[in-house]
Design a protein around this motif. Structure first.
Motif, PDB file in Angstrom:
ATOM      1  N   ILE A   1      38.582   6.660 -53.235  1.00 37.86           N
ATOM      2  CA  ILE A   1      38.094   7.292 -54.461  1.00 37.86           C
ATOM      3  C   ILE A   1      36.591   7.100 -54.604  1.00 37.86           C
ATOM      4  CG2 ILE A   1      38.203   7.169 -56.993  1.00 37.86           C
ATOM      5  CD1 ILE A   1      41.266   6.602 -56.600  1.00 37.86           C
ATOM      6  N   ALA A   2      36.088   5.928 -54.226  1.00 44.04           N
ATOM      7  CA  ALA A   2      34.642   5.675 -54.323  1.00 44.04           C
ATOM      8  C   ALA A   2      33.862   6.629 -53.426  1.00 44.04           C
ATOM      9  CB  ALA A   2      34.334   4.220 -53.959  1.00 44.04           C
ATOM     10  N   VAL A   3      34.348   6.842 -52.216  1.00 42.93           N
ATOM     11  CA  VAL A   3      33.640   7.744 -51.306  1.00 42.93           C
ATOM     12  C   VAL A   3      33.689   9.178 -51.842  1.00 42.93           C
ATOM     13  CG1 VAL A   3      33.665   8.773 -49.004  1.00 42.93           C
ATOM     14  CG2 VAL A   3      33.934   6.309 -49.255  1.00 42.93           C
ATOM     15  N   LEU A   4      34.884   9.632 -52.183  1.00 43.09           N
ATOM     16  CA  LEU A   4      35.012  11.008 -52.684  1.00 43.09           C
ATOM     17  C   LEU A   4      34.356  11.179 -54.048  1.00 43.09           C
ATOM     18  CD1 LEU A   4      38.674  11.871 -51.643  1.00 43.09           C
ATOM     19  CD2 LEU A   4      36.557  12.721 -50.643  1.00 43.09           C
ATOM     20  N   GLY A   5      34.490  10.186 -54.903  1.00 46.55           N
ATOM     21  CA  GLY A   5      33.934  10.277 -56.249  1.00 46.55           C
ATOM     22  C   GLY A   5      32.425  10.199 -56.289  1.00 46.55           C
ATOM     23  N   SER A   6      31.821   9.550 -55.318  1.00 48.72           N
ATOM     24  CA  SER A   6      30.360   9.418 -55.318  1.00 48.72           C
ATOM     25  C   SER A   6      29.670  10.688 -54.821  1.00 48.72           C
ATOM     26  CB  SER A   6      29.924   8.232 -54.456  1.00 48.72           C
ATOM     27  OG  SER A   6      30.244   8.456 -53.093  1.00 48.72           O
ATOM     28  N   TYR A   7      30.405  11.566 -54.162  1.00 42.90           N
ATOM     29  CA  TYR A   7      29.802  12.764 -53.583  1.00 42.90           C
ATOM     30  C   TYR A   7      29.140  13.666 -54.632  1.00 42.90           C
ATOM     31  CZ  TYR A   7      29.082  16.772 -50.583  1.00 42.90           C
ATOM     32  OH  TYR A   7      28.520  17.801 -49.880  1.00 42.90           O
ATOM     33  N   PRO A   8      29.824  14.046 -55.711  1.00 41.90           N
ATOM     34  CA  PRO A   8      29.161  14.916 -56.697  1.00 41.90           C
ATOM     35  C   PRO A   8      27.903  14.268 -57.301  1.00 41.90           C
ATOM     36  CG  PRO A   8      31.518  14.870 -57.102  1.00 41.90           C
ATOM     37  CD  PRO A   8      31.229  13.829 -56.063  1.00 41.90           C
ATOM     38  N   GLY A   9      27.965  12.971 -57.582  1.00 42.69           N
ATOM     39  CA  GLY A   9      26.798  12.282 -58.119  1.00 42.69           C
ATOM     40  C   GLY A   9      25.643  12.249 -57.137  1.00 42.69           C
ATOM     41  N   ALA A  10      25.974  12.034 -55.868  1.00 44.18           N
ATOM     42  CA  ALA A  10      24.936  12.013 -54.837  1.00 44.18           C
ATOM     43  C   ALA A  10      24.271  13.380 -54.719  1.00 44.18           C
ATOM     44  CB  ALA A  10      25.531  11.578 -53.500  1.00 44.18           C
ATOM     45  N   ILE A  11      25.059  14.444 -54.809  1.00 41.17           N
ATOM     46  CA  ILE A  11      24.511  15.804 -54.759  1.00 41.17           C
ATOM     47  C   ILE A  11      23.529  16.009 -55.917  1.00 41.17           C
ATOM     48  CG2 ILE A  11      25.075  18.264 -55.055  1.00 41.17           C
ATOM     49  CD1 ILE A  11      25.863  17.334 -52.322  1.00 41.17           C
ATOM     50  N   CYS A  12      23.936  15.598 -57.113  1.00 41.62           N
ATOM     51  CA  CYS A  12      23.061  15.759 -58.291  1.00 41.62           C
ATOM     52  C   CYS A  12      21.790  14.921 -58.164  1.00 41.62           C
ATOM     53  CB  CYS A  12      23.815  15.373 -59.564  1.00 41.62           C
ATOM     54  SG  CYS A  12      25.130  16.520 -59.988  1.00 41.62           S
ATOM     55  N   LEU A  13      21.924  13.715 -57.654  1.00 41.22           N
ATOM     56  CA  LEU A  13      20.783  12.799 -57.545  1.00 41.22           C
ATOM     57  C   LEU A  13      19.830  13.145 -56.411  1.00 41.22           C
ATOM     58  CD1 LEU A  13      22.298   9.397 -58.401  1.00 41.22           C
ATOM     59  CD2 LEU A  13      19.864   9.836 -58.591  1.00 41.22           C
ATOM     60  N   LEU A  14      20.378  13.444 -55.241  1.00 41.21           N
ATOM     61  CA  LEU A  14      19.560  13.599 -54.040  1.00 41.21           C
ATOM     62  C   LEU A  14      19.421  15.042 -53.559  1.00 41.21           C
ATOM     63  CD1 LEU A  14      21.107  10.605 -52.075  1.00 41.21           C
ATOM     64  CD2 LEU A  14      18.957  10.614 -53.361  1.00 41.21           C
ATOM     65  N   GLY A  15      20.307  15.909 -53.999  1.00 42.95           N
ATOM     66  CA  GLY A  15      20.315  17.283 -53.515  1.00 42.95           C
ATOM     67  C   GLY A  15      21.216  17.414 -52.300  1.00 42.95           C
ATOM     68  N   PRO A  16      21.741  18.615 -52.076  1.00 51.71           N
ATOM     69  CA  PRO A  16      22.717  18.799 -50.998  1.00 51.71           C
ATOM     70  C   PRO A  16      22.168  18.537 -49.597  1.00 51.71           C
ATOM     71  CG  PRO A  16      22.154  20.908 -52.013  1.00 51.71           C
ATOM     72  CD  PRO A  16      21.513  19.837 -52.840  1.00 51.71           C
ATOM     73  N   VAL A  17      20.925  18.906 -49.329  1.00 54.95           N
ATOM     74  CA  VAL A  17      20.383  18.729 -47.978  1.00 54.95           C
ATOM     75  C   VAL A  17      20.328  17.251 -47.613  1.00 54.95           C
ATOM     76  CG1 VAL A  17      18.337  19.032 -46.522  1.00 54.95           C
ATOM     77  CG2 VAL A  17      19.091  20.898 -48.012  1.00 54.95           C
ATOM     78  N   LYS A  18      19.804  16.421 -48.516  1.00 53.21           N
ATOM     79  CA  LYS A  18      19.692  14.986 -48.233  1.00 53.21           C
ATOM     80  C   LYS A  18      21.076  14.343 -48.110  1.00 53.21           C
ATOM     81  CE  LYS A  18      16.358  13.278 -47.717  1.00 53.21           C
ATOM     82  NZ  LYS A  18      15.634  13.079 -46.464  1.00 53.21           N
ATOM     83  N   VAL A  19      22.025  14.771 -48.937  1.00 61.46           N
ATOM     84  CA  VAL A  19      23.375  14.206 -48.875  1.00 61.46           C
ATOM     85  C   VAL A  19      24.050  14.595 -47.556  1.00 61.46           C
ATOM     86  CG1 VAL A  19      25.671  14.226 -49.944  1.00 61.46           C
ATOM     87  CG2 VAL A  19      23.626  14.042 -51.371  1.00 61.46           C
ATOM     88  N   ILE A  20      23.837  15.819 -47.107  1.00 58.84           N
ATOM     89  CA  ILE A  20      24.386  16.228 -45.811  1.00 58.84           C
ATOM     90  C   ILE A  20      23.770  15.392 -44.693  1.00 58.84           C
ATOM     91  CG2 ILE A  20      24.439  18.117 -44.108  1.00 58.84           C
ATOM     92  CD1 ILE A  20      24.761  20.018 -46.557  1.00 58.84           C
ATOM     93  N   GLU A  21      22.472  15.169 -44.750  1.00 59.05           N
ATOM     94  CA  GLU A  21      21.816  14.358 -43.723  1.00 59.05           C
ATOM     95  C   GLU A  21      22.347  12.929 -43.724  1.00 59.05           C
ATOM     96  OE1 GLU A  21      17.738  14.954 -44.813  1.00 59.05           O
ATOM     97  OE2 GLU A  21      17.570  16.810 -43.663  1.00 59.05           O
TER      98      GLU A  21
END
Length: 165
Positions: A18-38
Motif C-alpha cells: 500500500i505504501a508503494v502504490l499509495g505514494s505514487y499519486p503524491g510523488a506525481i503531484c510533488l515531483l511531476g510525472p517525468v521525474k517519478v518515471i525516472e
C-alpha cells in the motif's frame, strides 16, 4: 501443505504494498510525472538486478545439469523475466539520458527484452506445482495456456491480418 518459512507478516506485506502504490499519486503531484518515471525506472532496475543475481546460480545449474523440474523451470523463468526487465529499464534510462532518440524505438536491439520476457512467461506457464508442490495447479496452467493462445491469436489477427491504418 508446506508451511511458509518466511517470518514476514501479512500485515507488514500489505503495508509495504500500500505504501508503494499509495505514494505514487503524491510523488506525481510533488515531483511531476517525468521525474517519478525516472526514479521508478532506477528503482525497478535496482530491484531487478538484485533478482537476476539471486536467481542466476539456480538457473545456471538447472540448464547446466539438466535439473528440469517445476521449481527449476520456474527459476529459469524468473531469471529470464527479470533479466528482460533489467534490459528494458536500463534501455529506458539510457534512452532518456540520450535525449529520447526516436531511431532507437524501432531498432532490433531495443526489443531484445521482449524475447527474454517471452522465455520467462513460457517457463511460468509450463512449471506446474513448482511452489510447494501445488502452485500453480495444472488446472490453472491449462486455463492460462488457453488464455495465452487466445490473446496470441487475437494479436496475430490484429497485427498481420487486419493491421491498423
Amino acid at each position: 501443505m508446506t508451511m511458509p518459512t518466511n517470518t514476514l507478516r501479512r500485515s507488514t506485506l500489505l503495508v509495504m504494498l500500500i505504501a508503494v502504490l499509495g505514494s505514487y499519486p503524491g510523488a506525481i503531484c510533488l515531483l511531476g510525472p517525468v521525474k517519478v518515471i525516472e526514479i521508478g525506472n532506477v528503482m525497478v532496475l535496482a530491484l531487478a538486478a538484485g533478482i537476476v543475481v539471486a536467481y542466476a546460480p539456480v538457473a545456471r545449474d538447472a540448464l547446466r545439469y539438466g535439473l528440469i523440474d517445476g521449481a527449476n523451470i520456474l527459476s529459469i523463468g524468473i531469471f529470464a523475466s527479470w533479466l528482460g526487465v533489467v534490459i528494458a529499464r536500463g534501455g529506458s534510462i539510457l534512452w532518456r539520458l540520450s535525449g529520447q532518440p526516436l531511431e532507437w524505438l524501432n531498432s532490433g536491439w531495443w526489443g531484445f527484452h521482449i524475447a527474454l520476457s517471452c522465455i520467462g512467461a513460457l517457463c511460468h506457464l509450463i512449471a506446474p506445482e513448482a511452489v510447494a508442490g501445488r502452485i500453480p495447479t495444472r488446472h490453472w496452467i491449462k486455463i492460462g495456456l488457453l488464455v495465452a493462445l487466445g490473446v496470441l491469436f487475437a494479436g496475430v489477427v490484429a497485427v498481420f491480418v487486419d493491421p491498423p491504418g
